[in-house]
Design an enzyme around this catalytic site. Structure first.
Site, PDB file in Angstrom:
ATOM      1  N   ASP A 176      -2.577  63.861  47.184  1.00  0.00           N
ATOM      2  CA  ASP A 176      -1.801  63.101  48.154  1.00  0.00           C
ATOM      3  C   ASP A 176      -1.013  62.164  47.246  1.00  0.00           C
ATOM      4  O   ASP A 176      -1.560  61.183  46.727  1.00  0.00           O
ATOM      5  CB  ASP A 176      -2.716  62.305  49.092  1.00  0.00           C
ATOM      6  CG  ASP A 176      -1.881  61.526  50.105  1.00  0.00           C
ATOM      7  OD1 ASP A 176      -0.899  60.886  49.692  1.00  0.00           O
ATOM      8  OD2 ASP A 176      -2.213  61.563  51.298  1.00  0.00           O
ATOM      9  N   HIS A 177       0.243  62.498  46.985  1.00  0.00           N
ATOM     10  CA  HIS A 177       0.936  61.808  45.887  1.00  0.00           C
ATOM     11  C   HIS A 177       1.082  60.306  46.123  1.00  0.00           C
ATOM     12  O   HIS A 177       1.263  59.549  45.185  1.00  0.00           O
ATOM     13  CB  HIS A 177       2.273  62.474  45.559  1.00  0.00           C
ATOM     14  CG  HIS A 177       3.367  62.187  46.534  1.00  0.00           C
ATOM     15  ND1 HIS A 177       3.408  62.739  47.777  1.00  0.00           N
ATOM     16  CD2 HIS A 177       4.476  61.391  46.445  1.00  0.00           C
ATOM     17  CE1 HIS A 177       4.479  62.303  48.407  1.00  0.00           C
ATOM     18  NE2 HIS A 177       5.143  61.489  47.629  1.00  0.00           N
ATOM     19  N   HIS A 239      -0.621  60.885  54.207  1.00  0.00           N
ATOM     20  CA  HIS A 239      -0.264  59.640  53.510  1.00  0.00           C
ATOM     21  C   HIS A 239      -0.599  58.378  54.330  1.00  0.00           C
ATOM     22  O   HIS A 239      -1.199  57.440  53.822  1.00  0.00           O
ATOM     23  CB  HIS A 239       1.238  59.611  53.197  1.00  0.00           C
ATOM     24  CG  HIS A 239       1.733  60.839  52.510  1.00  0.00           C
ATOM     25  ND1 HIS A 239       1.046  61.454  51.493  1.00  0.00           N
ATOM     26  CD2 HIS A 239       2.860  61.584  52.678  1.00  0.00           C
ATOM     27  CE1 HIS A 239       1.731  62.512  51.072  1.00  0.00           C
ATOM     28  NE2 HIS A 239       2.830  62.614  51.777  1.00  0.00           N
TER      29      HIS A 239
HETATM   30  C1  BG6 Z   1       6.013  64.450  51.253  1.00  0.00           C
HETATM   31  C2  BG6 Z   1       6.617  64.964  52.534  1.00  0.00           C
HETATM   32  O1  BG6 Z   1       4.627  64.569  51.299  1.00  0.00           O
HETATM   33  O2  BG6 Z   1       6.380  63.102  51.064  1.00  0.00           O
HETATM   34  C3  BG6 Z   1       8.123  64.795  52.532  1.00  0.00           C
HETATM   35  O3  BG6 Z   1       6.317  66.340  52.691  1.00  0.00           O
HETATM   36  C4  BG6 Z   1       8.493  63.369  52.203  1.00  0.00           C
HETATM   37  O4  BG6 Z   1       8.682  65.185  53.776  1.00  0.00           O
HETATM   38  C5  BG6 Z   1       7.774  62.890  50.953  1.00  0.00           C
HETATM   39  O5  BG6 Z   1       9.902  63.321  51.999  1.00  0.00           O
HETATM   40  C6  BG6 Z   1       8.009  61.412  50.732  1.00  0.00           C
HETATM   41  O6  BG6 Z   1       7.518  61.056  49.475  1.00  0.00           O
HETATM   42  P1  BG6 Z   1       8.198  59.904  48.627  1.00  0.00           P
HETATM   43  O7  BG6 Z   1       7.329  59.757  47.423  1.00  0.00           O
HETATM   44  O8  BG6 Z   1       9.598  60.363  48.313  1.00  0.00           O
HETATM   45  O9  BG6 Z   1       8.216  58.701  49.510  1.00  0.00           O
END
Ligand code: BG6
Length: 501
Positions: A176-177, A239
């Protein structure tokens, strides 16, 4: 210390590998975490040569490489093997290549598998890794997988069952980045390193908590995936609920993976699971239609590539979660996330109860804001005396933002996560118990929406969502702390048709 490891990347020709995996591995290489004793096998269906693969890797790290020889040396550790994930024979070829590289680079039998591809293949790959004996148990063996982890509780459970026939939970690293982001990791620091906050982190002092994950971009080239997913599954299930559990959990006994997981799961379990009627009352959705912002026109979601022209997929969600435990009794956690909103911004607002006192009457609410991106930092609004004659109280803002030099040096989310994985530390990954509970909570909302036939609320591109998202809080006598649309409207940059009364 240098890590000794063989990586196998499934989906090596894909966008994710080029955008995230190779640059992150290169950053670890530059930091000395990877040096001589690592090798990477990239696999996918396309018939690439090693030489071509290395060119692709070099391209993907071009922005980070200031020393050509260093970049080429890094790329020389990469090998390509064309592969059909359903064909057992191909795993034998992979195994032979792996054994050869493992002895050539002295990787001690340690292996990390990245599954940078669609989840329907995860189970098949895991089964073959076992049956073709690519897994030998000689060193550590870990599997890293991307979201989405299933599309419902049922499909997620199937996926998990398939993986857990081969890997233990401790070997599975679900990315979950957001958990790799600097400021998300700071949530625990703010809560538990500051007695002034720790003491008031409960229903006696906190009125409500707001979590906003706003994106200004549309669906870009991901219409095919997104139209099946929608904002609820794309952002809230993973998230947003992860962040919510970090904000709501009790203090863990120690700051380690097991204790934090235990507390996060308890917090998730305490979130009230709605019945269908409550789900409809407490969650609203919307889809963006065309809009104008700062002289630029934006197309409607339904006109985006690979999106059904009559799509009922939500590109925006706002909702209220309630947590049934002593700490949070009666404190709503408002969440919202959407595409094509006014501005990109991920932030958490902790809104404290208004002070009532005999000297000054009712004071403004103190608000602690945690900025996650694009800027990182904190602010706290406090009440002070307005300068000058008389005695008027006004809200003042104490703010701290990380400076750009500091940010430039802070690691990228994926880099942090990969290093954690190499160290066997799953603290910033999502675990099955968390994913499972999140699906239980989300499925109810999804099903309630799916059985509802009324028109989907709309919002113009580059506004902060449909009217219903504002009503949700107003109904409770509250409002969103962050209203960028108002700021832009006051400056004539946002069309008036989106006016929020
Ligand atoms: C991803 C979603 O997990 O997170 C995307 O699938 C989204 O739709 C992205 O754009 C947002 O990540 P960040 O790091 O750009 O805020």
């Amino acid at each position: 210390m240098e890590k000794q490891v063989l990586f196998t990347i499934f989906g090596a020709t894909g966008d994710l590998a080029s955008r995230k995996l190779y640059p992150s591995l290169f950053r670890l290489f530059k930091r000395g975490e990877l040096a001589e004793h690592f090798a990477v096998i990239g696999t996918a269906r396309r018939p690439w040569s090693d030489a071509h693969y290395r060119e692709v890797v070099l391209d993907s790290i071009a922005d980070l490489a200031n020393d050509k020889r260093q970049a080429e040396h890094f790329a020389s550790h990469f090998y390509y093997q064309s592969h059909d994930v359903a064909d057992a024979e191909h795993y034998i070829t992979l195994k032979n290549l792996g054994e050869k590289l493992s002895s050539q680079y002295q990787t001690l039998g340690n292996q990390v598998f990245f599954l940078a591809m669609a989840p329907q293949f995860f189970g098949t790959i895991a089964q073959h890794l076992k049956s073709e004996e690519i897994l030998t148990g000689k060193g550590f063996e870990r599997i890293v997988i991307e979201k989405p982890f299933g599309e419902s509780l049922e499909t997620a459970t199937e996926l998990n069952d398939a993986l857990s026939q081969v890997f233990d939970e401790s070997q599975i690293f679900r990315i979950d980045h957001y958990l790799g982001k600097e400021m998300i990791q700071s949530v625990s620091a703010v809560r538990f390193a500051n007695p002034i906050f720790e003491a008031v982190w409960n229903h006696q002092f906190i009125d409500n908590i707001q979590i906003t994950f706003a994106e200004s971009i549309g669906v870009e080239d991901r219409g095919g995936y997104y139209d099946r997913s929608g904002a609820l599954k794309d952002m809230i299930q993973n998230h947003v609920l992860q962040v919510l559990s970090l904000l709501a959990m009790e203090k863990p006994e120690t700051y380690d993976e097991a204790s934090i997981l235990e507390e996060k799961v308890k917090a998730l379990q305490a979130i009230r699971k709605y019945n269908p009627q409550e789900a409809l009352e407490n969650f609203v959705r919307g889809q963006y239609v065309s809009g104008e912002f700062d002289g630029q026109n934006f197309i409607a979601y339904r006109s985006e590539p690979n999106v059904a022209p009559d799509s009922r997929t939500e590109t925006f969600v706002a909702g209220k979660f309630l947590i049934d435990n002593e700490r949070w009794a009666g404190v709503p956690f408002y969440v919202r996330s959407g595409k094509r909103l006014t501005e990109k911004g991920t932030r958490i607002n902790i809104v404290f109860k208004a002070g009532q006192n005999s000297l000054f009457g009712t004071n403004e609410q103190n608000v602690l804001t945690i900025y996650i991106q694009p800027t990182e930092g904190f602010s706290l609004t406090v009440n002070g005396k307005q300068a000058g004659a008389g005695f008027d109280i006004e809200p003042l803002r104490l703010a701290f933002r990380h400076d750009s030099e500091y940010l430039g040096n802070s690691p990228e989310a994926y880099e942090t996560l990969f290093l954690d994985c190499l160290n066997g530390n799953g603290m910033n990954f999502s675990h099955w118990q968390e994913a499972k509970r999140a699906w239980e909570l989300i499925d109810v909302i999804r099903q309630a929406w799916d059985s509802e036939k009324s028109d989907l609320p709309e919002y113009p591109a580059r506004s902060m969502g449909p009217r219903a998202a504002f009503d949700l809080l107003e109904r409770d006598g509250r409002s969103w702390s962050w209203v960028p649309d108002q700021w832009y409207r006051e400056r004539g940059l946002l069309g008036t048709e989106t006016e929020i009364k």
